[in-house]
Design an enzyme around this catalytic site. Structure first.
Site, PDB file in Angstrom:
ATOM      1  N   ARG A 183     -31.397  63.483 -53.600  1.00 21.74           N
ATOM      2  CA  ARG A 183     -32.125  63.405 -52.315  1.00 21.74           C
ATOM      3  C   ARG A 183     -33.011  64.626 -52.071  1.00 21.74           C
ATOM      4  O   ARG A 183     -33.113  65.131 -50.949  1.00 21.74           O
ATOM      5  CB  ARG A 183     -31.152  63.253 -51.142  1.00 21.74           C
ATOM      6  N   SER A 257     -28.275  56.677 -44.456  1.00 26.02           N
ATOM      7  CA  SER A 257     -27.337  57.810 -44.438  1.00 26.02           C
ATOM      8  C   SER A 257     -27.937  58.964 -43.652  1.00 26.02           C
ATOM      9  O   SER A 257     -29.052  59.400 -43.955  1.00 26.02           O
ATOM     10  CB  SER A 257     -27.064  58.296 -45.860  1.00 26.02           C
ATOM     11  N   GLU A 353     -29.607  64.415 -44.037  1.00 23.09           N
ATOM     12  CA  GLU A 353     -30.581  63.819 -44.949  1.00 23.09           C
ATOM     13  C   GLU A 353     -31.836  63.415 -44.181  1.00 23.09           C
ATOM     14  O   GLU A 353     -32.947  63.426 -44.708  1.00 23.09           O
ATOM     15  CB  GLU A 353     -29.948  62.578 -45.611  1.00 23.09           C
TER      16      GLU A 353
HETATM   17  N1  EPU Z   1     -16.151  55.731 -47.631  1.00 23.99           N
HETATM   18  C1  EPU Z   1     -15.185  55.988 -46.697  1.00 23.99           C
HETATM   19  N2  EPU Z   1     -15.228  55.296 -45.520  1.00 23.99           N
HETATM   20  C2  EPU Z   1     -16.188  54.378 -45.256  1.00 23.99           C
HETATM   21  C3  EPU Z   1     -17.172  54.122 -46.206  1.00 23.99           C
HETATM   22  C4  EPU Z   1     -17.140  54.825 -47.399  1.00 23.99           C
HETATM   23  O1  EPU Z   1     -14.295  56.796 -46.896  1.00 23.99           O
HETATM   24  O2  EPU Z   1     -16.135  53.813 -44.172  1.00 23.99           O
HETATM   25  C5  EPU Z   1     -16.126  56.482 -48.895  1.00 23.99           C
HETATM   26  C6  EPU Z   1     -15.386  55.727 -49.992  1.00 23.99           C
HETATM   27  O3  EPU Z   1     -14.626  56.680 -50.723  1.00 23.99           O
HETATM   28  C7  EPU Z   1     -16.498  55.188 -50.848  1.00 23.99           C
HETATM   29  C8  EPU Z   1     -17.517  56.310 -50.725  1.00 23.99           C
HETATM   30  O4  EPU Z   1     -17.436  56.723 -49.361  1.00 23.99           O
HETATM   31  O5  EPU Z   1     -16.090  55.017 -52.177  1.00 23.99           O
HETATM   32  C9  EPU Z   1     -18.939  55.922 -51.073  1.00 23.99           C
HETATM   33  O6  EPU Z   1     -19.384  54.931 -50.155  1.00 23.99           O
HETATM   34  P1  EPU Z   1     -20.704  54.098 -50.453  1.00 23.99           P
HETATM   35  O7  EPU Z   1     -20.622  53.517 -51.806  1.00 23.99           O
HETATM   36  O8  EPU Z   1     -20.952  53.204 -49.298  1.00 23.99           O
HETATM   37  O9  EPU Z   1     -21.866  55.191 -50.547  1.00 23.99           O
HETATM   38  P2  EPU Z   1     -22.210  56.506 -49.724  1.00 23.99           P
HETATM   39  O10 EPU Z   1     -21.841  57.693 -50.548  1.00 23.99           O
HETATM   40  O11 EPU Z   1     -21.647  56.469 -48.358  1.00 23.99           O
HETATM   41  C10 EPU Z   1     -24.545  56.654 -50.845  1.00 23.99           C
HETATM   42  C11 EPU Z   1     -25.974  56.874 -50.445  1.00 23.99           C
HETATM   43  C12 EPU Z   1     -26.575  55.591 -49.887  1.00 23.99           C
HETATM   44  C13 EPU Z   1     -26.470  54.511 -50.946  1.00 23.99           C
HETATM   45  C14 EPU Z   1     -25.001  54.335 -51.337  1.00 23.99           C
HETATM   46  C15 EPU Z   1     -24.816  53.350 -52.439  1.00 23.99           C
HETATM   47  C16 EPU Z   1     -26.158  59.213 -49.827  1.00 23.99           C
HETATM   48  C17 EPU Z   1     -26.344  60.199 -48.734  1.00 23.99           C
HETATM   49  N3  EPU Z   1     -26.072  57.935 -49.466  1.00 23.99           N
HETATM   50  O12 EPU Z   1     -23.797  56.376 -49.661  1.00 23.99           O
HETATM   51  O13 EPU Z   1     -27.939  55.822 -49.616  1.00 23.99           O
HETATM   52  O14 EPU Z   1     -26.994  53.278 -50.469  1.00 23.99           O
HETATM   53  O15 EPU Z   1     -24.472  55.607 -51.787  1.00 23.99           O
HETATM   54  O16 EPU Z   1     -25.212  53.944 -53.646  1.00 23.99           O
HETATM   55  O17 EPU Z   1     -26.096  59.583 -50.991  1.00 23.99           O
HETATM   56  C18 EPU Z   1     -29.434  56.549 -47.891  1.00 23.99           C
HETATM   57  O18 EPU Z   1     -29.698  57.504 -48.604  1.00 23.99           O
HETATM   58  O19 EPU Z   1     -29.962  56.393 -46.764  1.00 23.99           O
HETATM   59  C19 EPU Z   1     -28.451  55.581 -48.340  1.00 23.99           C
HETATM   60  C20 EPU Z   1     -28.065  54.543 -47.590  1.00 23.99           C
END
Ligand code: EPU
Length: 357
Positions: A183, A257, A353
Site C-alpha cells: 500500500r 480498509s 491507509e
Molecule cells: N479478521 C478478524 N476479524 C474480522 C475479519 C478479519 O480477526 O472480522 C482477521 C482474520 O484473521 C483474517 C484476517 O483478518 O484471516 C484477514 O482478513 P481479510 O482476508 O478480510 O483481509 P484484511 O487483512 O482485513 C486485506 C486488505 C484488503 C483486501 C483483503 C483481501 C489491507 C489494509 N487490506 O484486508 O484491501 O481486500 O486483504 O486480500 O491490506 C483495501 O485496501 O481497501 C482493502 C479492502
C-alpha cells in the site's frame, strides 16, 4: 432557435447562447465524488481529460493547493477543501503491443478500475482477476499499490506516464521507478503531490498463472465447486466474497480498509503471541509477520460499533462506515479512538491507509 446541427458542432465550452463557459466551478459539492459520501465543498473544481487541460489548470491557479481526484474511494474529507480539486477524466483502454507470452495494455488514469478488469477478462488476458471490484480509478491504483486476495498491482504494472507539476513535463516511470510496496509508492513519499498519473500500462499473461491460495479465495472456489481454474471463475469468486463481506460504497459510505495491516518483526510477533496465543499472523519475507488489523480492532471491541452515523463495519472491522449523515470529523474521531485503544491494548500503532484531507 439553435438548430441541432449547430448544437453538435458547437465546441463543448460554448454554451448555446454563445457565452464561453468556464470549466472551473466555484464552491462545488464533493459529496458525489467521495465514497464516504461526506458533505464537503471545493473552493474550485474542474475535471481534465487531456494533459494539456491539466497543465492549463495548473498554470491558471499557481498559488492554490491542488487535490487530484480519481474515484474518491480512498479519502476522507474532514473539512472543505480550500483550493482546486481536479478530477482525472483521462479515458481510453488499448492493446499497445504483445509477444508470445504477454499483452501490454494501456488505460487512461480516469478509467474505472473494475472496468479495466472486465475489459481484460473479456479478452482472456490474465492477471487482474484477484483485483476485481476494487473501487476506484486506474490512475489512483499505483499510488497505493492496490492489492487483494494474494495479488498486488505491482505484479502486473509495466510502466506509467505522469505529469510533473513542478517541471511542467510528462515523465515515464517503469515499475521499479514507482517503488511499490505494501500500500505504498514513490507517489506517497518523495513525490507526494508532485505527479499526476495520466495513464498506466499493464503486462498481462497470455499463458495463465493463477493465484488462488489466499484462504478466503480458496474456500470460495471450493464452495463454488470449481475444479479447473480460470480468470473468470476467480473473478466471480472474488466478486462474491467482496459483495458478501464488504459494504457496497454506493449504499453505505466507506473507503475500504481504513488502516494498514501492521508488519511486525518475528521477535515482536513472538512476544505478542506469549500474551495473546490466538493472535493470527501471516509470514512475510525476511523475518516479518503481517498482523491483521481487523483482528486487533475486533479484540478491542469495535466490530459493529456505531455512534450516530459513524461506525465500524459488522463483518469487517477494518472498514469504517458512514451510515448516512456522519461528518468526516466524526469518522476521523472514531479512527482516533480505535488507534488509541489498539495502542493501549497491544502497544501497536496502526497506520491509516485512507488519506485524510
Ligand atoms: N479478521 C478478524 N476479524 C474480522 C475479519 C478479519 O480477526 O472480522 C482477521 C482474520 O484473521 C483474517 C484476517 O483478518 O484471516 C484477514 O482478513 P481479510 O482476508 O478480510 O483481509 P484484511 O487483512 O482485513 C486485506 C486488505 C484488503 C483486501 C483483503 C483481501 C489491507 C489494509 N487490506 O484486508 O484491501 O481486500 O486483504 O486480500 O491490506 C483495501 O485496501 O481497501 C482493502 C479492502
Amino acid at each position: 432557435m439553435i438548430s441541432l446541427v449547430q448544437l453538435f458542432i458547437a465546441p463543448a465550452y460554448i454554451a448555446p447562447n454563445n457565452l464561453i463557459m468556464d470549466p472551473v466551478s466555484k464552491d462545488y459539492s464533493l459529496k458525489p465524488y467521495n465514497s464516504f459520501h461526506i458533505e464537503a465543498n471545493a473552493r474550485y473544481y474542474a475535471d481534465f481529460s487531456t494533459v494539456d487541460e491539466l497543465a492549463e489548470l495548473y498554470n491558471r491557479f499557481p498559488q492554490n493547493r491542488k487535490l487530484i481526484l480519481g474515484g474518491g474511494t480512498n479519502l476522507l474529507f474532514t473539512k472543505d477543501f480550500d483550493g482546486l480539486v481536479l478530477k482525472n477524466e483521462i479515458k481510453g483502454m488499448e492493446l499497445v503491443s504483445e509477444d508470445s507470452q504477454y499483452v501490454y495494455v494501456r488505460a487512461g488514469g480516469g478509467e474505472n478500475w473494475h472496468g479495466l478488469v472486465l475489459y481484460s477478462l473479456q479478452r482472456n488476458w490474465q492477471g487482474l482477476e484477484n483485483l476485481s471490484l476494487i473501487p476506484g480509478s486506474v490512475g489512483a491504483a499505483p499510488i497505493q499499490n492496490i492489492g487483494a486476495y494474494g495479488v498486488e498491482l505491482k505484479d502486473f504494472l509495466y510502466e506509467l506516464e505522469a505529469f510533473d507539476t513542478e517541471e511542467n513535463k510528462t515523465f515515464e516511470f517503469s515499475v521499479n521507478d514507482c517503488e511499490l510496496s505494501y500500500r505504498d509508492s514513490v507517489f506517497k513519499n518523495r513525490y507526494r503531490n508532485r505527479f499526476v498519473i495520466l495513464n498506466v500500462t499493464f503486462r498481462l499473461n497470455k499463458i495463465p498463472k493463477f493465484h488462488a491460495s489466499y484462504d478466503l479465495l480458496a474456500e470460495e472456489l471450493n464452495s463454488m465447486g470449481v475444479e479447473e481454474l480460470s480468470a473468470k471463475k476467480i473473478s466471480l469468486a472474488v466478486i462474491h466474497i467482496r459483495t458478501s463481506r464488504l459494504p457496497d460504497p454506493a449504499i453505505i459510505g466507506n473507503a475500504g480498509s481504513f488502516f494498514k495491516n501492521p508488519v511486525l518483526s518475528i521477535l515482536e510477533y513472538k512476544n505478542l503471541k506469549k500474551i495473546n496465543p490466538l493472535a493470527p499472523g501471516f509470514p512475510q519475507t525476511e523475518g516479518f509477520v503481517k498482523l491483521p488489523a481487523a483482528w486487533l480492532i475486533e479484540q478491542c471491541g469495535w466490530k459493529g460499533y456505531r455512534l450516530g452515523d459513524a461506525g465500524c463495519h459488522v463483518n469487517q472491522p477494518l472498514v469504517l462506515v458512514n451510515y448516512g449523515k456522519a461528518s468526516g470529523r466524526e469518522i476521523f474521531e472514531l479512527s482516533e479512538k480505535i488507534l488509541a485503544s489498539v495502542k493501549a491494548a497491544f502497544g501497536i500503532v496502526l497506520e491509516r491507509e485512507v488519506n485524510i484531507i
